[in-house]
Design a protein around this motif. Sequence first.
Motif, PDB file in Angstrom:
ATOM      1  N   PHE A 223       0.817  -1.206   0.000  1.00 22.05           N
ATOM      2  CA  PHE A 223       0.000   0.000   0.000  1.00 22.05           C
ATOM      3  C   PHE A 223       0.859   1.268   0.000  1.00 22.05           C
ATOM      4  O   PHE A 223       0.341   2.368   0.199  1.00 22.05           O
ATOM      5  CB  PHE A 223      -0.933   0.020   1.214  1.00 22.05           C
ATOM      6  N   GLY A 224       2.159   1.116  -0.202  1.00 28.37           N
ATOM      7  CA  GLY A 224       3.037   2.279  -0.286  1.00 28.37           C
ATOM      8  C   GLY A 224       3.496   2.811   1.047  1.00 28.37           C
ATOM      9  O   GLY A 224       4.128   3.876   1.100  1.00 28.37           O
ATOM     10  N   ALA A 225       3.204   2.131   2.143  1.00 28.28           N
ATOM     11  CA  ALA A 225       3.649   2.561   3.465  1.00 28.28           C
ATOM     12  C   ALA A 225       5.053   2.006   3.693  1.00 28.28           C
ATOM     13  O   ALA A 225       5.220   0.801   3.896  1.00 28.28           O
ATOM     14  CB  ALA A 225       2.691   2.072   4.542  1.00 28.28           C
ATOM     15  N   HIS A 226       6.050   2.867   3.636  1.00 29.88           N
ATOM     16  CA  HIS A 226       7.433   2.415   3.769  1.00 29.88           C
ATOM     17  C   HIS A 226       7.799   2.265   5.236  1.00 29.88           C
ATOM     18  O   HIS A 226       7.693   3.204   6.017  1.00 29.88           O
ATOM     19  CB  HIS A 226       8.381   3.409   3.105  1.00 29.88           C
ATOM     20  N   ILE A 227       8.226   1.068   5.595  1.00 31.79           N
ATOM     21  CA  ILE A 227       8.663   0.789   6.970  1.00 31.79           C
ATOM     22  C   ILE A 227      10.151   0.472   6.912  1.00 31.79           C
ATOM     23  O   ILE A 227      10.547  -0.519   6.292  1.00 31.79           O
ATOM     24  CB  ILE A 227       7.885  -0.399   7.563  1.00 31.79           C
ATOM     25  N   PRO A 228      10.999   1.299   7.536  1.00 34.47           N
ATOM     26  CA  PRO A 228      12.445   1.056   7.483  1.00 34.47           C
ATOM     27  C   PRO A 228      12.803  -0.347   7.970  1.00 34.47           C
ATOM     28  O   PRO A 228      12.389  -0.773   9.046  1.00 34.47           O
ATOM     29  CB  PRO A 228      13.022   2.131   8.420  1.00 34.47           C
ATOM     30  N   LYS A 229      13.564  -1.059   7.158  1.00 33.84           N
ATOM     31  CA  LYS A 229      13.933  -2.434   7.501  1.00 33.84           C
ATOM     32  C   LYS A 229      14.772  -2.493   8.775  1.00 33.84           C
ATOM     33  O   LYS A 229      14.754  -3.486   9.501  1.00 33.84           O
ATOM     34  CB  LYS A 229      14.713  -3.063   6.341  1.00 33.84           C
ATOM     35  N   GLY A 230      15.525  -1.420   9.047  1.00 32.81           N
ATOM     36  CA  GLY A 230      16.356  -1.413  10.247  1.00 32.81           C
ATOM     37  C   GLY A 230      15.540  -1.582  11.516  1.00 32.81           C
ATOM     38  O   GLY A 230      15.952  -2.290  12.439  1.00 32.81           O
ATOM     39  N   TYR A 231      14.358  -0.947  11.566  1.00 37.27           N
ATOM     40  CA  TYR A 231      13.492  -1.085  12.733  1.00 37.27           C
ATOM     41  C   TYR A 231      13.027  -2.534  12.896  1.00 37.27           C
ATOM     42  O   TYR A 231      12.976  -3.072  14.009  1.00 37.27           O
ATOM     43  CB  TYR A 231      12.273  -0.175  12.601  1.00 37.27           C
ATOM     44  N   ILE A 232      12.678  -3.144  11.782  1.00 36.96           N
ATOM     45  CA  ILE A 232      12.154  -4.515  11.816  1.00 36.96           C
ATOM     46  C   ILE A 232      13.220  -5.479  12.325  1.00 36.96           C
ATOM     47  O   ILE A 232      12.990  -6.273  13.243  1.00 36.96           O
ATOM     48  CB  ILE A 232      11.677  -4.936  10.416  1.00 36.96           C
ATOM     49  N   TYR A 233      14.414  -5.405  11.735  1.00 36.09           N
ATOM     50  CA  TYR A 233      15.460  -6.350  12.108  1.00 36.09           C
ATOM     51  C   TYR A 233      16.034  -6.044  13.488  1.00 36.09           C
ATOM     52  O   TYR A 233      16.524  -6.952  14.174  1.00 36.09           O
ATOM     53  CB  TYR A 233      16.550  -6.381  11.034  1.00 36.09           C
ATOM     54  N   ALA A 234      15.973  -4.767  13.905  1.00 39.23           N
ATOM     55  CA  ALA A 234      16.385  -4.446  15.278  1.00 39.23           C
ATOM     56  C   ALA A 234      15.426  -5.090  16.276  1.00 39.23           C
ATOM     57  O   ALA A 234      15.855  -5.645  17.298  1.00 39.23           O
ATOM     58  CB  ALA A 234      16.418  -2.926  15.471  1.00 39.23           C
ATOM     59  N   ALA A 235      14.116  -5.029  15.976  1.00 38.25           N
ATOM     60  CA  ALA A 235      13.125  -5.669  16.846  1.00 38.25           C
ATOM     61  C   ALA A 235      13.319  -7.180  16.875  1.00 38.25           C
ATOM     62  O   ALA A 235      13.248  -7.815  17.936  1.00 38.25           O
ATOM     63  CB  ALA A 235      11.708  -5.326  16.375  1.00 38.25           C
ATOM     64  N   MET A 236      13.595  -7.767  15.705  1.00 37.85           N
ATOM     65  CA  MET A 236      13.830  -9.206  15.642  1.00 37.85           C
ATOM     66  C   MET A 236      15.087  -9.586  16.419  1.00 37.85           C
ATOM     67  O   MET A 236      15.110 -10.582  17.147  1.00 37.85           O
ATOM     68  CB  MET A 236      13.942  -9.650  14.180  1.00 37.85           C
ATOM     69  N   GLY A 237      16.145  -8.783  16.269  1.00 38.14           N
ATOM     70  CA  GLY A 237      17.384  -9.066  16.977  1.00 38.14           C
ATOM     71  C   GLY A 237      17.217  -8.958  18.487  1.00 38.14           C
ATOM     72  O   GLY A 237      17.737  -9.784  19.234  1.00 38.14           O
TER      73      GLY A 237
END
Length: 269
Positions: A223-237
């Motif tokens: 839907f065009g909502a850009h979510i920075p990958k760094g936030y995602i992988y930081a949460a996963m880490g």
Amino acid sequence: MADILALFLDPAVWAALVTLIVMEVVLGIDNLVFVSILSNKLPLHQRQKARRLGIGLALAMRLVLLSMIAWIVGLTAPVFNLGIVGPPDSHGEPSFETMFSWRDLILFAGGLFLVWKATREIHQTVDVDPAHEGLGAKAALGFGAAIVQIILLDLVFSIDSILTAVGMTDHLPVMVVAVIVAVMVMLLAADPLADFIHHNPSVVMLALGFLLMIGMVLIAESFGAHIPKGYIYAAMGFSAGVESLNIWSRRTRARKEAALLARTRSPEA
């Protein structure tokens, strides 16, 4: 061949290659977690074969897509627009929009599949059917069904991977080398990761939570909502780090209890 050798003598090309390999490995984590969870539902003698076949298909798919870069880039062209635009974000850009390309539709379908699959697996993990307990030799998933599901997600992750590569460099040989190295890393990590997940049941729920989050991110990006990958992988880490401490704590406690039990029984011996 001379042009390729000259290309790799450029330090800027090596910098782009290292950066792209790191990006491809990080993006491949999602693919690898999914393959590990699915393969662990197969009989023991089929698991390694499924993992290697799934990762091999991921490599083949990425290389085929690299040979069709012009077509892949064309997937980002708008196909239709519903005319809905979200409020501006902090950068003045729309928070979401409904102008869909083929890439957006593929991400949306892949995200829905991941959300459905992760939710179904979580339900099966939490609500165990007593009639099927103890049937460890019975496959929870057919080999063919596992491979089909792996192929579907390979396609989604491969398109995302190739578009990332196209956005970081213009040199096809660099993309090819980065993809091959990243997939080789996935292949080396597949068995240890799957074994770790298998021997630590609490990690399965964490991994399913990751897949659920990744599915929602794919839907949001469609839907065009850009979510920075760094936030995602930081949460996963961070989550993985906390779970590692939990596993360490449980193992330490188990060793202490075993040692105490041994000391308690020693006089009787």
